[in-house]
Write an enzyme that holds these catalytic residues in place. Structure first.
Site, PDB file in Angstrom:
ATOM      1  N   ASN A  52       0.720   5.221  -0.303  1.00  0.00           N
ATOM      2  CA  ASN A  52       0.174   6.567  -0.408  1.00  0.00           C
ATOM      3  C   ASN A  52       1.335   7.419  -0.905  1.00  0.00           C
ATOM      4  OD1 ASN A  52      -2.555   6.671   0.406  1.00  0.00           O
ATOM      5  ND2 ASN A  52      -1.940   6.287   2.504  1.00  0.00           N
ATOM      6  N   TYR A  56       0.884  -1.167   0.000  1.00  0.00           N
ATOM      7  CA  TYR A  56       0.000   0.000   0.000  1.00  0.00           C
ATOM      8  C   TYR A  56       0.919   1.212   0.000  1.00  0.00           C
ATOM      9  CZ  TYR A  56      -3.566   3.254   1.966  1.00  0.00           C
ATOM     10  OH  TYR A  56      -4.418   4.293   2.217  1.00  0.00           O
ATOM     11  N   ASP A 100      -1.896   5.222  -4.230  1.00  0.00           N
ATOM     12  CA  ASP A 100      -2.910   6.269  -4.155  1.00  0.00           C
ATOM     13  C   ASP A 100      -2.231   7.626  -4.302  1.00  0.00           C
ATOM     14  OD1 ASP A 100      -5.645   6.081  -4.087  1.00  0.00           O
ATOM     15  OD2 ASP A 100      -5.826   6.154  -1.917  1.00  0.00           O
ATOM     16  N   ASP A 145     -12.861  10.922  -1.796  1.00  0.00           N
ATOM     17  CA  ASP A 145     -13.034  10.300  -0.487  1.00  0.00           C
ATOM     18  C   ASP A 145     -13.613  11.347   0.454  1.00  0.00           C
ATOM     19  OD1 ASP A 145     -11.662   8.342  -1.834  1.00  0.00           O
ATOM     20  OD2 ASP A 145      -9.949   8.293  -0.483  1.00  0.00           O
ATOM     21  N   ARG A 195     -11.537   9.075  -7.726  1.00  0.00           N
ATOM     22  CA  ARG A 195     -12.599   9.110  -6.725  1.00  0.00           C
ATOM     23  C   ARG A 195     -12.483  10.351  -5.854  1.00  0.00           C
ATOM     24  NH1 ARG A 195      -8.533   5.744  -4.420  1.00  0.00           N
ATOM     25  NH2 ARG A 195      -8.423   6.542  -2.305  1.00  0.00           N
TER      26      ARG A 195
END
Length: 122
Positions: free
Chosen positions: A35, A33, A110, A81, A79
């Site tokens: 960011n 993951y 992301d 959030d 998107r």
């Protein structure tokens, strides 16, 4: 809709439940993951710890998918959030890139403006 797209859509919907264990369960054991404003985190247990830290102060979040494109095991999602932490809230535009393998997220990158998030939620 291909399998990878369905998994990513389910993952995005799951964020509204604010359950770090459930969210980490979407990742491969050695999943990553990242960011982009920060360094990558590798391994499902570490991903769960990172998510748990993010959501500790959150009281609600829903993620609006603006655009989603998938090809094979690759899924791109634009998107917004929408997150609340007590009385504070932020609508954070993001773009996520997901690579899936064997039905799990192998890598999620992301892209967003960290300053927007920090100014709104502190």
């Amino acid at each position: 809709m291909n399998e990878s797209e369905a998994i990513v859509r389910s993952f995005i919907a799951a964020w509204s439940r604010l359950d770090a264990g459930e969210l980490a369960g979407f990742f491969a054991e050695d999943g990553v993951y990242h960011n982009m404003p920060m360094g990558p985190v590798e391994g499902r247990a570490n991903v769960e710890q990172l998510i748990r830290g993010f959501i500790a102060s959150w009281t609600a979040t829903t993620w609006e998918i603006r655009n989603l494109v998938s090809a094979g095991n690759l899924v791109f999602v634009e998107r917004v959030d929408r997150t609340r932490a007590g009385e504070r809230s932020v609508d954070l535009p993001c773009t996520g890139v997901f690579e899936l393998e064997s039905g799990k997220i192998r890598c999620w990158r992301d892209y967003f403006d960290l300053g927007t998030y920090q100014r709104a939620l502190g």
